[in-house]
Design an enzyme around this catalytic site. Structure first.
Site, PDB file in Angstrom:
ATOM      1  N   LYS A 313      36.788  64.773 -16.815  1.00  0.00           N
ATOM      2  CA  LYS A 313      36.449  63.936 -17.971  1.00  0.00           C
ATOM      3  C   LYS A 313      34.933  63.891 -18.184  1.00  0.00           C
ATOM      4  O   LYS A 313      34.185  64.512 -17.451  1.00  0.00           O
ATOM      5  CB  LYS A 313      37.044  62.541 -17.771  1.00  0.00           C
ATOM      6  CG  LYS A 313      38.576  62.547 -17.537  1.00  0.00           C
ATOM      7  CD  LYS A 313      39.349  62.916 -18.780  1.00  0.00           C
ATOM      8  CE  LYS A 313      40.804  63.301 -18.527  1.00  0.00           C
ATOM      9  NZ  LYS A 313      41.679  62.245 -18.044  1.00  0.00           N
TER      10      LYS A 313
HETATM   11  C1  LIG Z   1      43.072  61.783 -17.721  1.00  0.00           C
HETATM   12  C2  LIG Z   1      43.991  61.027 -18.585  1.00  0.00           C
HETATM   13  C3  LIG Z   1      44.681  59.878 -18.150  1.00  0.00           C
HETATM   14  C4  LIG Z   1      44.722  59.420 -16.735  1.00  0.00           C
HETATM   15  O1  LIG Z   1      43.528  59.347 -16.109  1.00  0.00           O
HETATM   16  P1  LIG Z   1      43.469  59.417 -14.483  1.00  0.00           P
HETATM   17  O2  LIG Z   1      42.083  58.924 -14.218  1.00  0.00           O
HETATM   18  O3  LIG Z   1      43.667  60.843 -14.117  1.00  0.00           O
HETATM   19  O4  LIG Z   1      44.506  58.529 -13.945  1.00  0.00           O
HETATM   20  C5  LIG Z   1      45.427  59.193 -19.079  1.00  0.00           C
HETATM   21  N1  LIG Z   1      45.530  59.594 -20.348  1.00  0.00           N
HETATM   22  C6  LIG Z   1      44.915  60.698 -20.792  1.00  0.00           C
HETATM   23  C7  LIG Z   1      45.056  61.087 -22.228  1.00  0.00           C
HETATM   24  C8  LIG Z   1      44.143  61.464 -19.927  1.00  0.00           C
HETATM   25  O5  LIG Z   1      43.561  62.581 -20.363  1.00  0.00           O
END
Ligand SMILES: *Cc1c(COP(=O)(O)O)cnc(C)c1O
Length: 517
Positions: A313
């Protein structure tokens, strides 16, 4: 050494040398001959791998190995350009060259103020020579400041539930345009906290798009609620307000909008629906930290917004996430849910010199440690740079693929500033997508598909009796979408190289008479 005085050079390279300013001035002066590309490359190629730029320079200096300095900005620019063409040996050379910049050679910094105004992470990139940057669709970008921040936090009094958590919460909330932040152990935990804070439970329906990471729907199930899938718009693949409207029932309690790929949804239309029906609006902004709609940042567009700090991210804390909101009651409910449901956390009890607490409702342990928050704070400093790099790479893909008839990037909403977590293209047919996926993976390009529609996953088919036909737009998109590599460790030349391979693969496919012409 082509007329460059060795003594001046060494003084320029040594941050502690008394004559450094004069040396730098001399090196950037008009009568210093420019080194040729070949000389620069030869020099860079001879540079040994060292754990840090400082050690690297010391080694060069002590070994008397400095042969050529890229004295002119133009010559240095030429190296970067060749690296941007994506030739492997030049990429390696440019990495080293960029490390020289970080080592503090001010003359070189002036070489590239426009294209590379800031160069975080270069030393560490050398520490983690993670193969070809395009071999992964996403990847973290860490620098020495990040390492130092984590180390500082580890040496402090608090490893969890300390002052850094609160600082990180305030900092993210500020960037997201919200009053309160609640740091948690993942984006998934943030979504779960949101559902708990909204008191979603058995019998409640929450509308979610199918084209998302499964956590968007899972968080509803964790609370005993029922996710109801509403289809996406074909152009942007964002939640379709009309589909949402059709899916609302008397049991609907909330909508979770997903800013798929980094582009905020049509929150104006969604807000109209939530007002009309008295629903809560939650943004899954795990793709869109730093994005905005009509100048309003992701984080200020819904009642609750959730971010993820997973390594792919925008910024990372290792694992981690945050929920932001303007509503103090929702923030407090999320805070309690994060900490077992306990009414006062350890620090609050310490401050009030009391052991008393209660658990009115059951929560979880979703806390995020201090050193993760320290990493997040340090990463947040680089968010503008990360966003700039992501947008630059997306624009490069867009231009490089503009002439390709069988592929198209997703539609853009004119009112948003895109954060480009992902760069997704759609192929004209499923077979083109599939053969492109296989061919690119075969060439070491880390393409991916985001996402398998959640309603087609076995768990949802079995428990909610979902399946094909429920969300035709998402299902059609799933057959033709392809995610191209995009992360701040890439440079425009990497994106051009991927685009070149795509065109090559498409041409080969046509030659082999595959049904994709
Ligand atoms: C990455 C992501 C999540 C979950 O995040 P984590 O930190 O991996 O638990 C939820 N929704 C979307 C759209 C994502 O891309």
């Amino acid at each position: 050494m082509r007329g460059i005085d060795h003594g001046i050079l060494l003084a320029a390279l040594d941050p502690d040398a008394p004559g450094r300013a004069a040396a730098l001035a001399a090196l950037s002066g008009p009568d210093v001959p420019a080194a040729t590309d070949e000389e620069i490359l030869a020099f860079l190629e001879s540079a040994p791998e060292q754990p840090s730029a400082a050690a690297f320079w010391r080694e060069l200096r002590d070994g008397g190995r400095v042969r050529v300095l890229p004295a002119s900005p133009a010559a240095f620019e030429a190296v970067l350009d060749r690296a941007a063409q994506g030739r492997a040996e030049d990429v390696r050379a440019a990495r080293t060259a960029l490390t020289l910049v970080e080592a503090g050679i001010d003359t070189l910094l002036t070489a590239c103020p426009k294209r590379y105004p800031e160069l975080p992470g270069l030393t560490l990139e050398r520490l983690q020579p993670g193969s070809d940057p395009v071999s992964r669709y996403g990847r973290q970008w860490l620098d020495e400041a990040d390492l130092a921040a984590v180390t500082r936090a580890l040496r402090s009094d608090w490893l969890t539930t300390g002052p850094t958590v609160e600082r990180f919460e305030r900092a993210v909330a500020r960037v997201a345009g919200a009053a309160h932040g609640v740091a948690v152990s993942s984006g998934t935990a943030a979504l779960h906290c949101a559902m708990a804070a909204l008191d979603i439970g058995p019998g409640d329906e929450v509308l979610v798009p199918p084209l998302t990471f499964s956590a968007t729907a899972n968080c509803v199930v964790y609370q005993g609620g029922t996710p109801v899938f509403a289809d996406v718009e074909p152009g942007t693949l964002l939640l379709d307000p009309e589909a949402v409207r059709r899916a609302v029932t008397p049991r609907t309690r909330a909508i979770i909008a997903v800013d798929y790929t980094g582009q905020p949804c049509d929150y104006g239309s969604l807000r109209a629906i939530t007002r009309e029906h008295g629903l809560a609006l939650v943004a899954d902004a795990c793709h869109s930290l730093g994005a905005s709609e009509n100048g309003h940042p992701a984080g200020s567009l819904a009642d609750i917004t959730c971010f993820s700090f997973h390594p792919v991210k925008h910024i990372t804390t290792g694992e981690g996430g945050m929920l932001v909101t303007d509503d103090p009651a929702l923030a407090e409910a999320a805070r309690r849910f994060r900490n077992h449901g306990i009414t006062a956390d350890f620090r609050q009890r310490e401050r009030s010199a009391s052991f008393a607490y209660d658990i009115p409702r059951l929560g979880r342990n979703y806390r995020l440690p201090e050193f993760n928050c320290a990493l997040g704070l340090s990463q947040l400093n680089k968010l503008p740079l990360f966003l700039a790099r992501r947008r630059e790479l997306a624009e490069t893909y867009r231009q490089a693929l503009a002439g390709v008839a069988t592929l198209a990037p997703l539609a853009l909403r004119p009112e948003v500033e895109h954060a480009y977590h992902l760069f997704v293209v759609r192929a004209r047919t499923e077979s083109i997508r599939d053969s492109l996926f296989a061919a690119l993976r075969g060439r070491g390009v880390g393409v991916n598909v985001h996402y398998i529609p959640v309603h087609l996953l076995d768990f949802y088919r079995r428990t909610l009796h979902t399946g094909p036909g429920l969300c035709p737009e998402a299902e059609a998109a799933f057959e033709t979408i392809l995610t191209l590599p995009l992360h701040p460790g890439m440079r425009p030349g990497d994106a051009r190289r991927v685009a070149g391979l795509i065109m090559e693969c498409l041409e080969n496919g046509q030659k082999n008479n595959e049904p994709n012409a």
